[in-house]
Write an enzyme that holds these catalytic residues in place. Sequence first.
Site, mmCIF file in Angstrom:
data_model
loop_
_atom_site.group_PDB
_atom_site.id
_atom_site.type_symbol
_atom_site.label_atom_id
_atom_site.label_comp_id
_atom_site.label_asym_id
_atom_site.label_seq_id
_atom_site.Cartn_x
_atom_site.Cartn_y
_atom_site.Cartn_z
ATOM 1 N N ARG A 28 88.261 113.408 84.141
ATOM 2 C CA ARG A 28 88.349 112.449 83.029
ATOM 3 C C ARG A 28 88.886 113.119 81.789
ATOM 4 O O ARG A 28 88.802 114.333 81.627
ATOM 5 C CB ARG A 28 86.993 111.814 82.722
ATOM 6 C CG ARG A 28 85.922 112.759 82.200
ATOM 7 C CD ARG A 28 85.752 112.729 80.703
ATOM 8 N NE ARG A 28 84.834 113.725 80.230
ATOM 9 C CZ ARG A 28 85.183 114.950 79.863
ATOM 10 N NH1 ARG A 28 86.429 115.336 79.897
ATOM 11 N NH2 ARG A 28 84.284 115.814 79.425
ATOM 12 N N HIS A 35 80.555 114.326 71.839
ATOM 13 C CA HIS A 35 79.169 114.789 71.648
ATOM 14 C C HIS A 35 78.289 113.668 71.087
ATOM 15 O O HIS A 35 77.374 113.943 70.303
ATOM 16 C CB HIS A 35 79.104 116.029 70.731
ATOM 17 C CG HIS A 35 79.453 117.301 71.448
ATOM 18 N ND1 HIS A 35 78.524 118.230 71.833
ATOM 19 C CD2 HIS A 35 80.647 117.779 71.892
ATOM 20 C CE1 HIS A 35 79.138 119.241 72.457
ATOM 21 N NE2 HIS A 35 80.425 118.979 72.509
ATOM 22 N N ASP A 179 80.513 111.569 81.536
ATOM 23 C CA ASP A 179 81.415 111.999 82.595
ATOM 24 C C ASP A 179 81.149 111.241 83.891
ATOM 25 O O ASP A 179 82.063 110.693 84.518
ATOM 26 C CB ASP A 179 81.286 113.513 82.817
ATOM 27 C CG ASP A 179 81.519 114.290 81.531
ATOM 28 O OD1 ASP A 179 82.088 113.698 80.595
ATOM 29 O OD2 ASP A 179 81.131 115.454 81.451
HETATM 30 C C1 GLA Z 1 80.581 117.415 78.195
HETATM 31 C C2 GLA Z 1 79.334 116.663 78.648
HETATM 32 C C3 GLA Z 1 79.390 115.213 78.207
HETATM 33 C C4 GLA Z 1 79.703 115.068 76.724
HETATM 34 C C5 GLA Z 1 80.913 115.926 76.347
HETATM 35 C C6 GLA Z 1 81.182 115.948 74.866
HETATM 36 O O1 GLA Z 1 81.691 116.940 78.894
HETATM 37 O O2 GLA Z 1 79.190 116.739 80.043
HETATM 38 O O3 GLA Z 1 78.190 114.568 78.542
HETATM 39 O O4 GLA Z 1 78.592 115.385 75.945
HETATM 40 O O5 GLA Z 1 80.783 117.262 76.806
HETATM 41 O O6 GLA Z 1 81.518 114.700 74.399
#
Ligand code: GLA
Length: 445
Positions: A28, A35, A179
């Site tokens: 993705r 965050h 994700d």
């Molecule tokens: C990583 C984490 C997600 C999200 C991003 C930042 O990919 O797995 O859950 O917090 O960082 O947006």
Amino acid sequence: MVVQELEKRFWESYGGASEPEICRSPGRVNLIGEHTDYNGLPVLPMAIMQEILIAFRPREDQRVDLRNVDPSFPELRFENGPDIPASPAGEWDNYCKAAIQGLNKHFQVRTFRGMDVMVTSTLPIAAGLSSSSSLVVACALAYARVLGVRLEDDISRLELAEILAEAEHYVGTRGGGMDQAVILNCLQNHACKINFFPLRVEVAPLPADCAVVVCDSMVKVKKSGAALAKYNAGPRSCALACALVEQQLHREFGDGIELNRLGDLWFGPLCLTHAEAAEICEHAIPEPHVTVADAAARLKCTPEQVRTRWLGDLPEPERGFPLQAKLRHQLTEYRRVETARDALLAGDSELFGQLMNASHESCAKDFEISSPELDALVSAARDAGALGARLTGAGFGGATVNLVPKDICGDFIKQVEETYYCGYRNFDGPAPIFVAHASQGAGYL
Ligand code: GLA
């Protein structure tokens, strides 16, 4: 081609009579909303065509055998069971263990089945494109089949995404659910606006006049070691900020109010407006930095309790934690995500690009997750004509995402190649840049 090669490698490696099944799980790229997921605030990513493919077949015993077409991943195996001990941080079997343990717990599995697995990937590793969650989802789909659990009949995609977001904490990151949610629920040619607690996904069409271009900064961010500690600083500081905001709510509205996460300011029974939420946050954290001693005094507990409850092993900066700026990022990024979704629905690429640019500034200055390389790559992209350019994913390295008018896409790539890869990085290999196409969610082939 990739699938045929995978099947061939499976047969060569495992032999046996019955055919393996295949599942796929995309990576993705997050367009905006960084965050924010672990605070229960929305995000706007899309799944991409680059993917992890798994060939798998159940075994008669409880052993899980993991092999990878890429020889840099060692062959690993473990016994499935009620409590699967984790391998040392950084070992790739931990992602499979996380998925299996998550499903075992959810379905209260008592008969622990094994499987033979062969993995291949077209997804760049440790580039902030979620190769780790993609592997977790792929392993979960394989194991669900082995258990006889049918996706969409016995378990919905949303439910599986929620289970796997929690299950992935097994590897040590305190990530949110973005994700897994986008990997399982995305639609071709669309971005997903995702809300959490409870998980909801709505899709929005990508701009027809622009391409989404991903540029790898070539600074690897593995979800283990130093990058893990840097990532976890986000959730930990936000948890402490949340406790201080809850304290403020008690002062203003009485002790009965709970704030499980920052997002509950808007989505919980409180249902505040942006202005009200911003005011509460300002009162809760009136100074830029908060030391452990300040926080303990305000939360009426000991510094030791502040560390164990909220901060864990996060080292305290000399002036204290910059909680005010962290909160500001959450408040502003949430609004940007909402506006960005509206911009997509209205087909307004210019506005979407401006929001991406503002998001990068906020990620860099307020949330402090950028790096000199990411900043250089973003600025090279803007100079080359991107409507919007920002870091994507956990930050500290990995990739940037860029919204580029389709008619200048070729020139854009050439110019970024010259300025960032050749100039800034002194790299003369093929530039790791690609045009991302939004893919549909993970599934079986
Ligand atoms: C990583 C984490 C997600 C999200 C991003 C930042 O990919 O797995 O859950 O917090 O960082 O947006």
